[in-house]
Scaffold this motif. Structure first.
Motif, short mmCIF file in Angstrom:
data_model
loop_
_atom_site.label_atom_id
_atom_site.label_comp_id
_atom_site.label_asym_id
_atom_site.label_seq_id
_atom_site.Cartn_x
_atom_site.Cartn_y
_atom_site.Cartn_z
N LEU A 66 90.34 15.68 37.46
CA LEU A 66 90.46 16.40 38.72
C LEU A 66 91.94 16.54 39.09
N ARG A 67 92.37 17.78 39.36
CA ARG A 67 93.76 18.03 39.72
C ARG A 67 93.83 18.85 41.00
N LEU A 68 94.85 18.59 41.79
CA LEU A 68 95.11 19.35 43.00
C LEU A 68 96.44 20.07 42.82
N ALA A 69 96.51 21.33 43.28
CA ALA A 69 97.73 22.11 43.11
C ALA A 69 97.88 23.11 44.24
N GLN A 70 99.11 23.59 44.41
CA GLN A 70 99.39 24.66 45.37
C GLN A 70 99.61 25.95 44.59
N VAL A 71 98.92 26.99 45.05
CA VAL A 71 99.00 28.30 44.40
C VAL A 71 99.52 29.28 45.44
N TYR A 72 100.40 30.17 45.00
CA TYR A 72 101.00 31.15 45.91
C TYR A 72 100.61 32.56 45.46
N PHE A 73 100.26 33.39 46.44
CA PHE A 73 99.86 34.77 46.19
C PHE A 73 100.94 35.70 46.74
N TYR A 74 101.58 36.42 45.85
CA TYR A 74 102.63 37.37 46.22
C TYR A 74 102.07 38.78 46.14
N GLY A 75 102.43 39.61 47.11
CA GLY A 75 102.01 41.01 47.11
C GLY A 75 103.17 41.90 47.49
N ARG A 76 103.17 43.12 46.98
CA ARG A 76 104.28 44.05 47.21
C ARG A 76 104.54 44.26 48.69
N TRP A 77 103.55 44.58 49.47
CA TRP A 77 103.72 44.82 50.90
C TRP A 77 102.92 43.82 51.71
N SER A 78 102.69 42.64 51.17
CA SER A 78 101.87 41.62 51.83
C SER A 78 102.70 40.37 52.11
N PRO A 79 102.31 39.62 53.12
CA PRO A 79 103.01 38.35 53.34
C PRO A 79 102.62 37.34 52.26
N LEU A 80 103.47 36.38 52.04
CA LEU A 80 103.21 35.33 51.07
C LEU A 80 102.08 34.43 51.58
N ASN A 81 101.11 34.16 50.71
CA ASN A 81 100.00 33.27 51.06
C ASN A 81 99.99 32.08 50.12
N ARG A 82 99.66 30.91 50.68
CA ARG A 82 99.58 29.68 49.90
C ARG A 82 98.17 29.14 50.01
N LEU A 83 97.66 28.61 48.91
CA LEU A 83 96.32 28.03 48.90
C LEU A 83 96.35 26.75 48.09
N ASN A 84 95.74 25.70 48.63
CA ASN A 84 95.57 24.47 47.88
C ASN A 84 94.30 24.61 47.06
N VAL A 85 94.39 24.25 45.78
CA VAL A 85 93.29 24.44 44.86
C VAL A 85 92.99 23.13 44.16
N ALA A 86 91.70 22.86 43.97
CA ALA A 86 91.26 21.73 43.16
C ALA A 86 90.72 22.28 41.85
N ALA A 87 91.08 21.65 40.76
CA ALA A 87 90.62 22.08 39.44
C ALA A 87 89.97 20.90 38.74
N ASP A 88 88.77 21.10 38.27
CA ASP A 88 88.07 20.09 37.48
C ASP A 88 88.18 20.52 36.02
N CYS A 89 89.14 19.95 35.32
CA CYS A 89 89.44 20.37 33.96
C CYS A 89 88.33 19.99 32.98
N GLY A 90 87.56 18.99 33.29
CA GLY A 90 86.48 18.57 32.41
C GLY A 90 85.31 19.54 32.40
N THR A 91 85.00 20.13 33.54
CA THR A 91 83.85 21.02 33.63
C THR A 91 84.24 22.49 33.74
#
Length: 173
Positions: free
Chosen positions: A108-133
């Motif tokens: 199980l891993r936790l990470a921060q992901v950022y979404f960039y868009g040409r005319w959009s504000p920057l968005n950040r999302l915390n994501v959990a990833a279960d690498c085993g499944t």
């Protein structure tokens, strides 16, 4: 956006001015209507150049440790040149330094992901990833962690096998 507008206006003035000089030095053998055509062409060229260079300029300024994991290319009928070379309007970047693991849950891993868009504000999302499944979940309000490190209340999504975000999070050690 304002600076891009100024750049387009100056490109138009430069294109029109250059054509006016060419017409003058040709002894007025060229028609004068080429001046506004050249100005308009220069403005379109400046706009297209700015749109296509946005992704490269933005990705080059990402902080150290950020990795682009996915890009979104688009084409539009009002931009016919995008059917020849698609335009990158959005991309997703992973902050590799933010990836966290728990010894009790090694897959199980936790990470921060950022979404960039040409005319959009920057968005950040915390994501959990279960690498085993091969699952991932967005960490939003109402999510809690129990004593063993498990996540409660998350809506897990089974990612496709070639999911770039899950692969990038799981590769970070």
């Amino acid at each position: 956006m304002f600076l891009e507008l100024i750049a387009v206006i100056f490109a138009g003035m430069a294109g029109g001015g250059l054509m006016a000089i060419i017409i003058k030095f040709s002894g007025s053998r060229l028609p004068k209507w080429l001046t506004p055509v050249a100005a308009g062409g220069a403005m379109i060229a400046a706009t297209v150049s700015s749109e296509y260079s946005w992704y490269g300029r933005t990705a080059a300024t990402l902080p150290e440790g950020f990795e682009v994991v996915e890009t979104v290319e688009t084409n539009a009928f009002y931009r016919p040149w995008t059917y020849v070379v698609p335009l990158t309007e959005r991309f997703v970047a992973l902050d590799a330094a933010s990836v966290q693991t728990n010894p009790a849950q090694p897959d199980l891993r936790l990470a921060q992901v950022y979404f960039y868009g040409r005319w959009s504000p920057l968005n950040r999302l915390n994501v959990a990833a279960d690498c085993g499944t091969g699952r991932r979940a967005a960490l939003t309000d109402g999510i809690s962690f129990d004593d063993s490190g498990s996540i409660e209340g998350a809506q897990w999504v089974t990612a496709p096998e070639e999911d770039a975000l899950l692969s990038a999070v799981c590769e970070v050690s």
